[in-house]
Scaffold this motif. Structure first.
Motif, PDB file in Angstrom:
ATOM      1  N   SER A  17       0.823  -1.215   0.000  1.00 57.08           N
ATOM      2  CA  SER A  17       0.000   0.000   0.000  1.00 57.08           C
ATOM      3  C   SER A  17       0.850   1.256   0.000  1.00 57.08           C
ATOM      4  CB  SER A  17      -0.918   0.011   1.223  1.00 57.08           C
ATOM      5  OG  SER A  17      -1.987  -0.866   1.048  1.00 57.08           O
ATOM      6  N   THR A  18       2.063   1.135   0.523  1.00 52.45           N
ATOM      7  CA  THR A  18       2.961   2.298   0.545  1.00 52.45           C
ATOM      8  C   THR A  18       3.150   2.866  -0.854  1.00 52.45           C
ATOM      9  OG1 THR A  18       4.147   1.607   2.538  1.00 52.45           O
ATOM     10  CG2 THR A  18       5.328   3.036   1.013  1.00 52.45           C
ATOM     11  N   SER A  19       3.378   1.994  -1.842  1.00 52.20           N
ATOM     12  CA  SER A  19       3.574   2.497  -3.208  1.00 52.20           C
ATOM     13  C   SER A  19       2.301   3.132  -3.735  1.00 52.20           C
ATOM     14  CB  SER A  19       4.023   1.358  -4.132  1.00 52.20           C
ATOM     15  OG  SER A  19       3.026   0.357  -4.252  1.00 52.20           O
ATOM     16  N   GLY A  20       1.137   2.609  -3.320  1.00 51.88           N
ATOM     17  CA  GLY A  20      -0.120   3.208  -3.752  1.00 51.88           C
ATOM     18  C   GLY A  20      -0.342   4.574  -3.153  1.00 51.88           C
ATOM     19  N   ILE A  21       0.000   4.736  -1.866  1.00 53.51           N
ATOM     20  CA  ILE A  21      -0.151   6.037  -1.208  1.00 53.51           C
ATOM     21  C   ILE A  21       0.807   7.059  -1.816  1.00 53.51           C
ATOM     22  CG2 ILE A  21       0.218   7.257   0.975  1.00 53.51           C
ATOM     23  CD1 ILE A  21      -0.837   4.706   2.376  1.00 53.51           C
ATOM     24  N   LEU A  22       2.054   6.661  -2.024  1.00 53.62           N
ATOM     25  CA  LEU A  22       3.025   7.571  -2.637  1.00 53.62           C
ATOM     26  C   LEU A  22       2.559   8.000  -4.022  1.00 53.62           C
ATOM     27  CD1 LEU A  22       6.385   5.789  -1.681  1.00 53.62           C
ATOM     28  CD2 LEU A  22       5.431   7.839  -0.642  1.00 53.62           C
ATOM     29  N   SER A  23       2.036   7.069  -4.809  1.00 56.94           N
ATOM     30  CA  SER A  23       1.569   7.379  -6.165  1.00 56.94           C
ATOM     31  C   SER A  23       0.338   8.269  -6.127  1.00 56.94           C
ATOM     32  CB  SER A  23       1.247   6.082  -6.916  1.00 56.94           C
ATOM     33  OG  SER A  23       2.378   5.259  -7.033  1.00 56.94           O
ATOM     34  N   ALA A  24      -0.591   7.969  -5.215  1.00 52.19           N
ATOM     35  CA  ALA A  24      -1.830   8.738  -5.142  1.00 52.19           C
ATOM     36  C   ALA A  24      -1.572  10.196  -4.772  1.00 52.19           C
ATOM     37  CB  ALA A  24      -2.776   8.086  -4.130  1.00 52.19           C
ATOM     38  N   VAL A  25      -0.775  10.408  -3.728  1.00 54.27           N
ATOM     39  CA  VAL A  25      -0.490  11.780  -3.291  1.00 54.27           C
ATOM     40  C   VAL A  25       0.308  12.524  -4.365  1.00 54.27           C
ATOM     41  CG1 VAL A  25       0.706  13.196  -1.583  1.00 54.27           C
ATOM     42  CG2 VAL A  25      -0.623  11.206  -0.848  1.00 54.27           C
ATOM     43  N   SER A  26       1.258  11.859  -4.974  1.00 51.57           N
ATOM     44  CA  SER A  26       2.047  12.505  -6.030  1.00 51.57           C
ATOM     45  C   SER A  26       1.176  12.885  -7.217  1.00 51.57           C
ATOM     46  CB  SER A  26       3.175  11.570  -6.483  1.00 51.57           C
ATOM     47  OG  SER A  26       4.074  11.301  -5.433  1.00 51.57           O
ATOM     48  N   ALA A  27       0.168  12.050  -7.516  1.00 50.39           N
ATOM     49  CA  ALA A  27      -0.683  12.302  -8.676  1.00 50.39           C
ATOM     50  C   ALA A  27      -1.563  13.533  -8.509  1.00 50.39           C
ATOM     51  CB  ALA A  27      -1.552  11.080  -8.960  1.00 50.39           C
ATOM     52  N   ILE A  28      -1.848  13.939  -7.261  1.00 49.48           N
ATOM     53  CA  ILE A  28      -2.685  15.121  -7.058  1.00 49.48           C
ATOM     54  C   ILE A  28      -1.854  16.372  -6.807  1.00 49.48           C
ATOM     55  CG2 ILE A  28      -4.590  13.729  -6.180  1.00 49.48           C
ATOM     56  CD1 ILE A  28      -3.896  14.805  -3.366  1.00 49.48           C
ATOM     57  N   SER A  29      -0.532  16.206  -6.757  1.00 48.59           N
ATOM     58  CA  SER A  29       0.351  17.348  -6.489  1.00 48.59           C
ATOM     59  C   SER A  29       0.792  18.001  -7.798  1.00 48.59           C
ATOM     60  CB  SER A  29       1.580  16.869  -5.715  1.00 48.59           C
ATOM     61  OG  SER A  29       2.507  17.923  -5.544  1.00 48.59           O
ATOM     62  N   SER A  30       0.759  19.336  -7.823  1.00 57.02           N
ATOM     63  CA  SER A  30       1.159  20.068  -9.032  1.00 57.02           C
ATOM     64  C   SER A  30       2.344  20.988  -8.797  1.00 57.02           C
ATOM     65  CB  SER A  30      -0.024  20.903  -9.557  1.00 57.02           C
ATOM     66  OG  SER A  30      -1.106  20.090  -9.880  1.00 57.02           O
ATOM     67  N   ASN A  31       2.408  21.599  -7.607  1.00 58.68           N
ATOM     68  CA  ASN A  31       3.439  22.596  -7.341  1.00 58.68           C
ATOM     69  C   ASN A  31       4.058  22.389  -5.966  1.00 58.68           C
ATOM     70  OD1 ASN A  31       3.101  24.533  -9.695  1.00 58.68           O
ATOM     71  ND2 ASN A  31       1.019  24.487  -8.873  1.00 58.68           N
ATOM     72  N   VAL A  32       5.332  22.692  -5.861  1.00 58.23           N
ATOM     73  CA  VAL A  32       5.998  22.682  -4.562  1.00 58.23           C
ATOM     74  C   VAL A  32       5.310  23.693  -3.649  1.00 58.23           C
ATOM     75  CG1 VAL A  32       8.140  23.238  -3.352  1.00 58.23           C
ATOM     76  CG2 VAL A  32       8.219  21.966  -5.508  1.00 58.23           C
ATOM     77  N   GLY A  33       5.082  23.298  -2.412  1.00 59.49           N
ATOM     78  CA  GLY A  33       4.486  24.212  -1.450  1.00 59.49           C
ATOM     79  C   GLY A  33       2.977  24.137  -1.356  1.00 59.49           C
ATOM     80  N   GLU A  34       2.348  23.257  -2.138  1.00 63.60           N
ATOM     81  CA  GLU A  34       0.900  23.093  -2.014  1.00 63.60           C
ATOM     82  C   GLU A  34       0.548  22.497  -0.656  1.00 63.60           C
ATOM     83  OE1 GLU A  34      -1.107  22.286  -6.305  1.00 63.60           O
ATOM     84  OE2 GLU A  34       0.150  20.683  -5.514  1.00 63.60           O
ATOM     85  N   LYS A  35      -0.683  22.723  -0.239  1.00 62.59           N
ATOM     86  CA  LYS A  35      -1.144  22.187   1.029  1.00 62.59           C
ATOM     87  C   LYS A  35      -1.837  20.839   0.805  1.00 62.59           C
ATOM     88  CE  LYS A  35      -1.822  26.835   2.841  1.00 62.59           C
ATOM     89  NZ  LYS A  35      -2.821  27.881   3.180  1.00 62.59           N
ATOM     90  N   LEU A  36      -1.660  19.964   1.772  1.00 58.42           N
ATOM     91  CA  LEU A  36      -2.339  18.670   1.771  1.00 58.42           C
ATOM     92  C   LEU A  36      -3.041  18.532   3.109  1.00 58.42           C
ATOM     93  CD1 LEU A  36      -2.734  15.974   0.195  1.00 58.42           C
ATOM     94  CD2 LEU A  36      -0.821  15.066   1.546  1.00 58.42           C
ATOM     95  N   ILE A  37      -4.347  18.359   3.062  1.00 57.53           N
ATOM     96  CA  ILE A  37      -5.123  18.191   4.289  1.00 57.53           C
ATOM     97  C   ILE A  37      -5.186  16.710   4.614  1.00 57.53           C
ATOM     98  CG2 ILE A  37      -7.382  18.501   5.369  1.00 57.53           C
ATOM     99  CD1 ILE A  37      -7.787  20.948   3.629  1.00 57.53           C
ATOM    100  N   ILE A  38      -4.688  16.345   5.787  1.00 57.13           N
ATOM    101  CA  ILE A  38      -4.665  14.931   6.154  1.00 57.13           C
ATOM    102  C   ILE A  38      -5.162  14.737   7.583  1.00 57.13           C
ATOM    103  CG2 ILE A  38      -2.652  14.604   4.666  1.00 57.13           C
ATOM    104  CD1 ILE A  38      -1.001  14.081   7.220  1.00 57.13           C
ATOM    105  N   ALA A  39      -5.721  13.570   7.827  1.00 56.31           N
ATOM    106  CA  ALA A  39      -6.021  13.186   9.204  1.00 56.31           C
ATOM    107  C   ALA A  39      -4.694  12.961   9.916  1.00 56.31           C
ATOM    108  CB  ALA A  39      -6.859  11.916   9.219  1.00 56.31           C
TER     109      ALA A  39
END
Length: 481
Positions: free
Chosen positions: A81-103
């Motif tokens: 699942s680690t590779s899936g999480i890394l891929s998923a978060v990277s896929a929604i990222s566009s720019n350095v410094g963006e915010k990610l809301i996480i639990a």
């Protein structure tokens, strides 16, 4: 959709093809004590498709999984699942410094993905269930407050990227302890702001397969969902699935990151294991989960008269949070007793409870042994004169000093824990990794946290991120510099 992957591998192993290719064991039975497994262990040869560009047998296997979970696209994960999480978060990222809301209780892989993409973390803090000392569900209202706060927050960093840009939302449901959030409401809230929702449902590959279990997050509107098939389905360790729905996540960008974070030599043993688990879940999952429910009902009935040992009623049926809160035992004590005296290996121990996982592959023997052991332990507690132990249940909100990636890249030094008050940690400090981190890199360690960590150590817990009595912190600049 054709034969299952294992059937193709078995047929090939019985053929007269000689392997002048990798792997080096050449399917030779003289390749050591596990050589029997090598009969179906191959690489990407003609007729066996390519995980990174599937068109035939792997494509068909992924389609079977997509049909089971009702996703538009499903991808096999052989790096867990680690590779899936890394891929998923990277896929929604566009720019350095963006915010990610996480639990706040997300898996460390989410934090690592934020580090790799230089994202700024904004937390949603779950409430605590004080009766059982576990994190409760994330709510849609909590998420909305976090989104509004993140949009209004002024970016004080020197980064030139878009101020206030939020890449998306990540939650964990069910949690490691089995607490499920209302993913449907959370997805609606995220989508109201145009944000993709990633659900780490690593511990929920069995959800949605039985009417008495919660629905899976794919069917509840999440855009990306990660399932660890090895955690709750009959599959080998390191196997998982990533599901994609909707149009908020670019499919080709997601595929690109899957190629980056997954091995270029994926294991056919692991992929066959995923396919077999999916087939079992499809063909017999509901019956097997009905049996699991019978086991759970039996265990709860057997221990209902216990005075000190209780099972949290708020989890999904596949998790048993077995509490000894208010007794003279800690969770670690119970864990050790069950392992050493009864040869029952629990999943983990926390401050006041142990966690047991039930799956569709459990047996009556195991359930009976566990219920008998718990009754005996409770009887011994009832005959004890020892006072209840005051186990700390941490929920301290540390002060943030640096962004996660800044802390990871900082020069560090190891100092004594007792001397670390006010210093900024550069490593995660966890009582147990899938739970809420005590400290995230970039946060300051307080006197209260030092006291709490020491208390856990006194009770025999190993705190990850603490080496003996030393902690890694950001190195202070020389006063003479």
């Amino acid at each position: 959709m054709g034969r299952r992957l294992y059937e193709n591998l078995k047929a090939y192993s019985e053929s007269d093809f000689y392997p002048f290719h990798m792997p080096g064991h050449k399917r030779n039975p003289d390749s050591g004590q596990i050589s029997e497994l090598y009969r179906i262990d191959i690489t990407e040869i003609d007729g066996f498709d390519d995980l990174h560009r599937p068109e035939t047998i792997i494509y068909d296997a992924q389609m079977r999984a997509a049909k089971l979970y009702q996703s538009e696209n499903t991808y096999f994960l052989v790096n867990g699942s680690t590779s899936g999480i890394l891929s998923a978060v990277s896929a929604i990222s566009s720019n350095v410094g963006e915010k990610l809301i996480i639990a706040r209780n997300c898996h460390k892989a989410v934090y690592h993905a934020a580090f790799l993409n230089r994202m700024r973390l904004c937390y949603v803090y779950p409430e605590m269930n004080s009766e059982y000392d576990i994190a409760d569900a994330i709510t849609a209202s909590q998420l909305e407050r976090a989104i509004v706060a993140a949009l209004e927050e002024k970016d004080q960093s020197i980064l030139p990227q878009k101020e206030g840009k939020i890449a998306g939302v990540v939650i964990t449901s069910p949690t490691y302890d089995g607490i499920c959030s209302n993913v449907e409401e959370i997805a609606e809230t995220a989508h109201k702001y145009g944000l993709p929702l990633i659900v780490d449902q690593a511990h929920g590959a069995h959800l949605g397969l039985h009417p008495e279990f919660p629905e899976n997050a794919v069917c509840q509107g999440a855009d990306l969902v990660i399932h660890s098939v090895h955690k709750t389905l009959p599959a080998p360790t390191q196997t998982a699935l990533l599901h994609r729905n909707g149009n908020l996540v670019d499919e080709e960008k997601l595929r690109k990151y899957l190629r980056i974070y997954q091995s270029s030599s994926p294991s056919y043993l692991l992929m066959a294991g995923i396919d077999e688990a999916v087939s079992i879940a499809q063909e017999d999952g509901e019956r097997r989960l009905s049996r699991l429910l019978e086991y759970r009902k039996y265990l709860l009935k057997e221990i209902k008269d216990c005075k000190y040992i209780r099972v949290c009623p708020d989890t999904e049926p596949g998790k048993l949070v077995i509490s000894v809160k208010g007794s003279s035992l800690t969770g670690q004590h119970l864990y050790d007793i069950l392992r050493e005296k009864y040869h029952l290996q629990m999943e983990m121990a926390s401050g006041t409870y142990v966690l047991a996982i039930l799956t569709m592959m459990d047996t009556w023997e195991g359930i009976r042994r566990l219920s008998k052991a718990l009754i005996e332990v409770d009887c011994e507690l009832c005959g004890s004169c020892k006072e209840a132990l005051p186990i700390p249940c941490f929920y301290v909100l540390p002060e943030k000093d640096l962004e996660l990636w800044e802390a990871f890249l900082s020069s560090a030094e190891s100092i004594e824990l007792q001397e670390a008050q006010g210093r900024t940690v550069v490593e995660f400090i966890n009582l147990y990794p899938p739970g809420i981190p005590i400290l995230v890199p970039g946060e300051k360690i307080s006197k209260e946290l030092i006291s709490m960590i020491c208390r856990y150590q006194e009770y025999g817990y190993t705190i990850q991120g603490i080496d003996g009595q030393k902690v890694k912190v950001k190195k202070e600049e020389s006063r003479n510099a």
